[in-house]
Design an enzyme around this catalytic site. Structure first.
Site, PDB file in Angstrom:
ATOM      1  N   VAL A  31       1.196  -3.790   3.960  1.00 11.24           N
ATOM      2  CA  VAL A  31       1.055  -5.049   4.702  1.00 11.24           C
ATOM      3  C   VAL A  31       2.280  -5.961   4.586  1.00 11.24           C
ATOM      4  O   VAL A  31       2.336  -7.006   5.228  1.00 11.24           O
ATOM      5  CB  VAL A  31      -0.215  -5.822   4.304  1.00 11.24           C
ATOM      6  CG1 VAL A  31      -1.457  -5.038   4.681  1.00 11.24           C
ATOM      7  CG2 VAL A  31      -0.208  -6.186   2.830  1.00 11.24           C
ATOM      8  N   TYR A  77      -2.277  -3.329 -10.973  1.00 11.71           N
ATOM      9  CA  TYR A  77      -2.283  -2.973  -9.556  1.00 11.71           C
ATOM     10  C   TYR A  77      -1.442  -3.929  -8.721  1.00 11.71           C
ATOM     11  O   TYR A  77      -0.688  -3.510  -7.840  1.00 11.71           O
ATOM     12  CB  TYR A  77      -3.731  -2.957  -9.051  1.00 11.71           C
ATOM     13  CG  TYR A  77      -3.876  -2.568  -7.595  1.00 11.71           C
ATOM     14  CD1 TYR A  77      -3.705  -1.249  -7.193  1.00 11.71           C
ATOM     15  CD2 TYR A  77      -4.191  -3.523  -6.628  1.00 11.71           C
ATOM     16  CE1 TYR A  77      -3.843  -0.885  -5.860  1.00 11.71           C
ATOM     17  CE2 TYR A  77      -4.336  -3.172  -5.298  1.00 11.71           C
ATOM     18  CZ  TYR A  77      -4.165  -1.849  -4.923  1.00 11.71           C
ATOM     19  OH  TYR A  77      -4.286  -1.500  -3.590  1.00 11.71           O
ATOM     20  N   SER A  95       0.802  -1.235   0.000  1.00 17.69           N
ATOM     21  CA  SER A  95       0.000   0.000   0.000  1.00 17.69           C
ATOM     22  C   SER A  95       0.833   1.282   0.000  1.00 17.69           C
ATOM     23  O   SER A  95       0.282   2.359  -0.249  1.00 17.69           O
ATOM     24  CB  SER A  95      -0.953   0.008   1.198  1.00 17.69           C
ATOM     25  OG  SER A  95      -2.026  -0.878   0.978  1.00 17.69           O
ATOM     26  N   TYR A 147      -4.020   3.181   7.442  1.00 11.35           N
ATOM     27  CA  TYR A 147      -5.288   2.456   7.430  1.00 11.35           C
ATOM     28  C   TYR A 147      -6.263   3.099   8.415  1.00 11.35           C
ATOM     29  O   TYR A 147      -6.310   4.322   8.535  1.00 11.35           O
ATOM     30  CB  TYR A 147      -5.072   0.962   7.715  1.00 11.35           C
ATOM     31  CG  TYR A 147      -4.097   0.310   6.765  1.00 11.35           C
ATOM     32  CD1 TYR A 147      -4.272   0.412   5.386  1.00 11.35           C
ATOM     33  CD2 TYR A 147      -2.997  -0.406   7.218  1.00 11.35           C
ATOM     34  CE1 TYR A 147      -3.388  -0.186   4.497  1.00 11.35           C
ATOM     35  CE2 TYR A 147      -2.113  -1.017   6.336  1.00 11.35           C
ATOM     36  CZ  TYR A 147      -2.317  -0.892   4.979  1.00 11.35           C
ATOM     37  OH  TYR A 147      -1.437  -1.478   4.110  1.00 11.35           O
ATOM     38  N   LYS A 182       0.511   3.282  -3.084  1.00 10.79           N
ATOM     39  CA  LYS A 182      -0.666   4.123  -3.327  1.00 10.79           C
ATOM     40  C   LYS A 182      -0.311   5.610  -3.333  1.00 10.79           C
ATOM     41  O   LYS A 182      -0.917   6.398  -4.066  1.00 10.79           O
ATOM     42  CB  LYS A 182      -1.729   3.854  -2.258  1.00 10.79           C
ATOM     43  CG  LYS A 182      -2.313   2.445  -2.297  1.00 10.79           C
ATOM     44  CD  LYS A 182      -3.205   2.163  -1.095  1.00 10.79           C
ATOM     45  CE  LYS A 182      -3.760   0.756  -1.130  1.00 10.79           C
ATOM     46  NZ  LYS A 182      -4.556   0.430   0.078  1.00 10.79           N
TER      47      LYS A 182
END
Length: 309
Positions: free
Chosen positions: A263, A193, A65, A245, A68
């Site tokens: 993660v 992705y 992540s 998160y 992102k």
């Protein structure tokens, strides 16, 4: 200066490492099960090129992540703020990063922010290029510029493992495609992705990227403006409000720096106008953040007054 020596940072790492026993590695992506939950390493990169580190900072990890933030910057550079935020919102969410609930409850199918999976998938769909391969090459080229490593690539094993187990992300994509948030074929987008999330780098690389965000998009080693300042501001704001998160609020209170976790156990931090931080600790808490990595950041923030608040 956050720490006067690698020895001092090593002491903090050893102290934080005690918390790894309270976490566990991500097990829903089979390739990530192989990580050693006891690992913890950290690097701090300064604008003058000095880097202090502790632990095995040359060990490669996948971004997950953390990617992102980078694809958000690239999509904003490609499409502009107005277009991106037609598809994705600005607001934090108290739900898990892979939740589908609010796609239906709020502004139907528009993800609340770019740091949850639904929002990140929508953002990746806006990266320009004539093919999946060309778009992946653009993402990799951007990351290579940020790290100064022209050989940087992705883990085929991790990408395939994620792709094969991506049914929840498929559900998010199909729901958004029904509502024209995503306008391309789902399988191609998922291929892009999962490869984006599987980009590999070290803690040192993470810290260098964090430094560029800390310095408003300028690489202080080359003096090149790699990301426009306004886009960096947007990305850092999301890192503060949504980067950890659904633990972002507590993180802001206890630590208070722009940061993004993944993660795999990675954390990228950007202390404005001071330095970048890269951390790897694969044992995760219940929210999906590195449990020892968070403790290490908390100790650094307390000792060296890093909070922006």
């Amino acid at each position: 200066m956050p720490c006067y020596s690698s020895e001092k940072l090593n002491g903090l790492v050893m102290e934080a490492k005690k918390y790894t026993a309270q976490g566990k590695v991500a097990d829903y992506i089979p390739a990530l099960k192989k990580e050693n939950p006891n690992d913890l390493s950290a690097a701090i990169f300064h604008p003058d090129g000095r880097c202090i580190s502790a632990g095995d900072v040359d060990q490669k990890i996948t971004l997950q992540s953390i990617s992102k933030v980078l694809t958000l910057a690239l999509a904003l550079m490609d499409c502009g703020e107005e277009r991106v935020f037609e598809k994705v919102g600005y607001e934090p969410t108290g739900d898990p990063f892979n939740s589908i609930v609010k796609l239906e409850l709020y502004n139907p199918s528009k993800p609340l922010n770019p740091m949850i999976n639904a929002g990140a998938l929508a953002v990746t769909s806006m990266i320009k290029g004539p093919s999946i391969e060309a778009r992946l090459a653009r993402i990799l080229s951007f990351v290579q510029k940020l790290t100064g490593d022209q050989e940087m690539s992705y883990s085929k094993e991790v990408a395939q493992s994620e792709f094969d187990t991506a049914d929840l992300n498929r559900a998010l994509c199909y729901f958004m495609r029904e509502h024209q948030i995503i306008e391309e074929e789902v399988e191609g987008l998922l291929e892009l992705y999962t490869k984006q999330c599987a980009i590999e780098m070290t803690c040192l690389d993470l810290a260098r990227i964090g430094l560029i965000f800390a310095m408003n998009g300028v690489d202080p080693l080359t003096k090149e403006q790699l990301i426009p300042k306004d886009i960096v501001r947007i990305c850092k704001t999301f890192m503060v409000t949504c980067g950890m998160y659904n633990a972002a609020g507590e993180f802001a209170v206890r630590i208070g720096i722009p940061a993004k976790s993944g993660v795999s156990g990675g954390i990228m931090g950007a202390v404005p106008n001071r330095f970048g931080i890269g951390i790897f600790g694969p044992a995760l808490d219940e929210k999906g953040n590195s449990i020892a990595g968070l403790k290490l950041l908390e100790m650094l923030s307390e000792q060296y007054s890093l909070s922006i608040f």
